[in-house]
Design a protein around this motif. Structure first.
Motif, PDB file in Angstrom:
ATOM      1  N   ARG A 285       0.856  -1.190   0.000  1.00  0.00           N
ATOM      2  CA  ARG A 285       0.000   0.000   0.000  1.00  0.00           C
ATOM      3  C   ARG A 285       0.892   1.241   0.000  1.00  0.00           C
ATOM      4  NH1 ARG A 285      -2.780  -3.743  -0.907  1.00  0.00           N
ATOM      5  NH2 ARG A 285      -4.745  -4.332   0.045  1.00  0.00           N
ATOM      6  N   ARG A 286       0.391   2.318  -0.594  1.00  0.00           N
ATOM      7  CA  ARG A 286       1.082   3.609  -0.580  1.00  0.00           C
ATOM      8  C   ARG A 286       0.107   4.686  -0.188  1.00  0.00           C
ATOM      9  NH1 ARG A 286       3.691   2.950  -6.303  1.00  0.00           N
ATOM     10  NH2 ARG A 286       5.247   1.395  -5.805  1.00  0.00           N
ATOM     11  N   ARG A 287       0.630   5.693   0.464  1.00  0.00           N
ATOM     12  CA  ARG A 287      -0.186   6.845   0.850  1.00  0.00           C
ATOM     13  C   ARG A 287       0.152   8.024  -0.049  1.00  0.00           C
ATOM     14  NH1 ARG A 287      -1.850   6.653   6.890  1.00  0.00           N
ATOM     15  NH2 ARG A 287      -1.847   4.404   7.182  1.00  0.00           N
ATOM     16  N   HIS A 288      -0.850   8.871  -0.256  1.00  0.00           N
ATOM     17  CA  HIS A 288      -0.675  10.063  -1.090  1.00  0.00           C
ATOM     18  C   HIS A 288      -1.216  11.276  -0.343  1.00  0.00           C
ATOM     19  CE1 HIS A 288       0.571   7.753  -4.594  1.00  0.00           C
ATOM     20  NE2 HIS A 288      -0.389   6.896  -4.311  1.00  0.00           N
ATOM     21  N   PRO A 289      -0.488  11.746   0.682  1.00  0.00           N
ATOM     22  CA  PRO A 289      -0.983  12.881   1.469  1.00  0.00           C
ATOM     23  C   PRO A 289      -1.150  14.156   0.650  1.00  0.00           C
ATOM     24  CG  PRO A 289       1.267  12.309   2.106  1.00  0.00           C
ATOM     25  CD  PRO A 289       0.787  11.254   1.148  1.00  0.00           C
ATOM     26  N   GLU A 290      -0.444  14.258  -0.459  1.00  0.00           N
ATOM     27  CA  GLU A 290      -0.586  15.444  -1.326  1.00  0.00           C
ATOM     28  C   GLU A 290      -1.985  15.551  -1.906  1.00  0.00           C
ATOM     29  OE1 GLU A 290       0.629  12.114  -4.105  1.00  0.00           O
ATOM     30  OE2 GLU A 290       1.158  12.727  -2.081  1.00  0.00           O
ATOM     31  N   ARG A 291      -2.735  14.465  -1.855  1.00  0.00           N
ATOM     32  CA  ARG A 291      -4.108  14.459  -2.364  1.00  0.00           C
ATOM     33  C   ARG A 291      -5.119  14.848  -1.286  1.00  0.00           C
ATOM     34  NH1 ARG A 291      -4.938  12.333  -7.817  1.00  0.00           N
ATOM     35  NH2 ARG A 291      -7.092  12.248  -7.152  1.00  0.00           N
ATOM     36  N   GLY A 292      -4.618  15.196  -0.093  1.00  0.00           N
ATOM     37  CA  GLY A 292      -5.515  15.650   0.957  1.00  0.00           C
ATOM     38  C   GLY A 292      -6.092  14.529   1.803  1.00  0.00           C
ATOM     39  N   ASN A 293      -5.568  13.323   1.643  1.00  0.00           N
ATOM     40  CA  ASN A 293      -6.000  12.230   2.511  1.00  0.00           C
ATOM     41  C   ASN A 293      -4.786  11.417   2.912  1.00  0.00           C
ATOM     42  OD1 ASN A 293      -5.505   9.946   0.739  1.00  0.00           O
ATOM     43  ND2 ASN A 293      -7.267  10.606  -0.438  1.00  0.00           N
TER      44      ASN A 293
END
Length: 115
Positions: free
Chosen positions: A92-100
């Motif tokens: 899994r990867r997170r994408h905090p730049e997308r606001g979540n």
């Protein structure tokens, strides 16, 4: 030979087994009509998955790559997943730049799945 050329060759071979050698034109046309065809978008998504290699990709990364904010490419990825060409991984990867801060599934081309 590129991956897409090889895939099209396999599809042509599979098509050949749908009708007899001496079938009428109408029978051949009917057999060809039931073969799932791969659209240009499917080919783009499959090529992108192959280019991502062992690192894989998330749907967000794919959307960014194609500069598309709709579900168009994600839907084609889902169809390719159903057909077995793209596989979900445990990663899994997170994408905090997308606001979540949600975890997103990492997808890989079937040729890059370790057995």
């Amino acid at each position: 030979m590129s991956f897409m050329d090889a895939l099209n060759n396999v599809m042509a071979i599979q098509e050949r087994y749908l009708y007899r050698e001496k079938s009428r034109d109408t029978s051949i046309e009917a057999a060809r009509s039931v073969i799932p065809s791969m659209s240009e978008t499917h080919e783009k998504v499959l090529s992108y998955a192959f280019d991502c290699g062992y690192g894989g990709f998330t749907d967000i990364e794919m959307a960014n790559h194609f500069n598309c904010l709709t579900s168009h490419y994600r839907s084609r990825r889902a169809q390719l997943t159903e057909a077995g060409y793209i596989v979900a991984t445990e990663a899994r990867r997170r994408h905090p730049e997308r606001g979540n801060n949600r975890d997103h599934i990492v997808w890989k081309h079937k040729d890059f799945i370790n057995d």
